[in-house]
Design a protein around this motif. Sequence first.
Motif, PDB file in Angstrom:
ATOM      1  N   VAL A   1      47.497  37.705  40.092  1.00  0.00           N
ATOM      2  CA  VAL A   1      47.658  37.016  41.380  1.00  0.00           C
ATOM      3  C   VAL A   1      48.056  35.560  41.149  1.00  0.00           C
ATOM      4  N   GLY A   2      47.389  34.915  40.206  1.00  0.00           N
ATOM      5  CA  GLY A   2      47.702  33.520  39.902  1.00  0.00           C
ATOM      6  C   GLY A   2      49.123  33.330  39.427  1.00  0.00           C
ATOM      7  N   SER A   3      49.654  34.299  38.702  1.00  0.00           N
ATOM      8  CA  SER A   3      51.030  34.211  38.208  1.00  0.00           C
ATOM      9  C   SER A   3      52.021  34.109  39.359  1.00  0.00           C
ATOM     10  N   VAL A   4      51.811  34.929  40.386  1.00  0.00           N
ATOM     11  CA  VAL A   4      52.699  34.891  41.554  1.00  0.00           C
ATOM     12  C   VAL A   4      52.531  33.574  42.303  1.00  0.00           C
ATOM     13  N   LEU A   5      51.289  33.112  42.439  1.00  0.00           N
ATOM     14  CA  LEU A   5      51.044  31.861  43.160  1.00  0.00           C
ATOM     15  C   LEU A   5      51.670  30.670  42.436  1.00  0.00           C
TER      16      LEU A   5
END
Length: 232
Positions: free
Chosen positions: A128-132
């Motif tokens: 999730v953090g990668s996309v954010l």
Amino acid sequence: MDETTRGVLRRSLGTRGRSLLLVGTLAAGLLSAVALIAAADPADRTFAAVSDPVQSLMSVLTPLFGILLVRDLRRAPDTVGVVPTVLAVLVPAVVIGVGGVLICAATVALTPAEVADEPWRHAGTVAVGSVLVQVVAGLVGTGLGLLLRSTVLAFAATIVLPLGLFGLLGAVDALRPAQPWVTPLGSVRHLLSGEMSPLRWVQWLCVLLIWGVGLNALGAAVLRRGGSAARR
């Protein structure tokens, strides 16, 4: 969805140059992931350890999509709106983020070398953090693209301004705690480590508000003022 919005979304990845930029960005991520896995110690062969440098590297190029979309807006200000332009950058940002997740996961899963005892620790949060991370990077591109007319200058600013602010705050002991609150790099480290807490999510929201919302709002105001002055 109206025709203007659909047109901007098509342009976000629909041109040959932007398709090649996307392929090049993902290729850079793949090459760096393979190199990292090959060179790392077994304890460092984890999804999180690979994702941090890979996603960070790709986030250097992600703002270019936003800058190019804003260039389209400047060329056709009466047919392309600011809001659709800003929203359109989410398309390449999400594609790059998800592509990076798949690259890092495949690299860790398929490596013939020994990996860490818990290679998938915090994998969901890191994904999730990668996309954010890529979303904020894309919004930085649109924001600085709105503020600066030169594509080259805007792209340079997407690197110099965030890193310069991070380094400036880090150089003063009393200001160092502000890094994760006001700089993208400060929050990226937490997101891509997977070790998030309620406080760290609030810090990321602050970064999003500053660099994603505030920067684009300022850029839109400057663009409108310039357009009003030109019509007088």
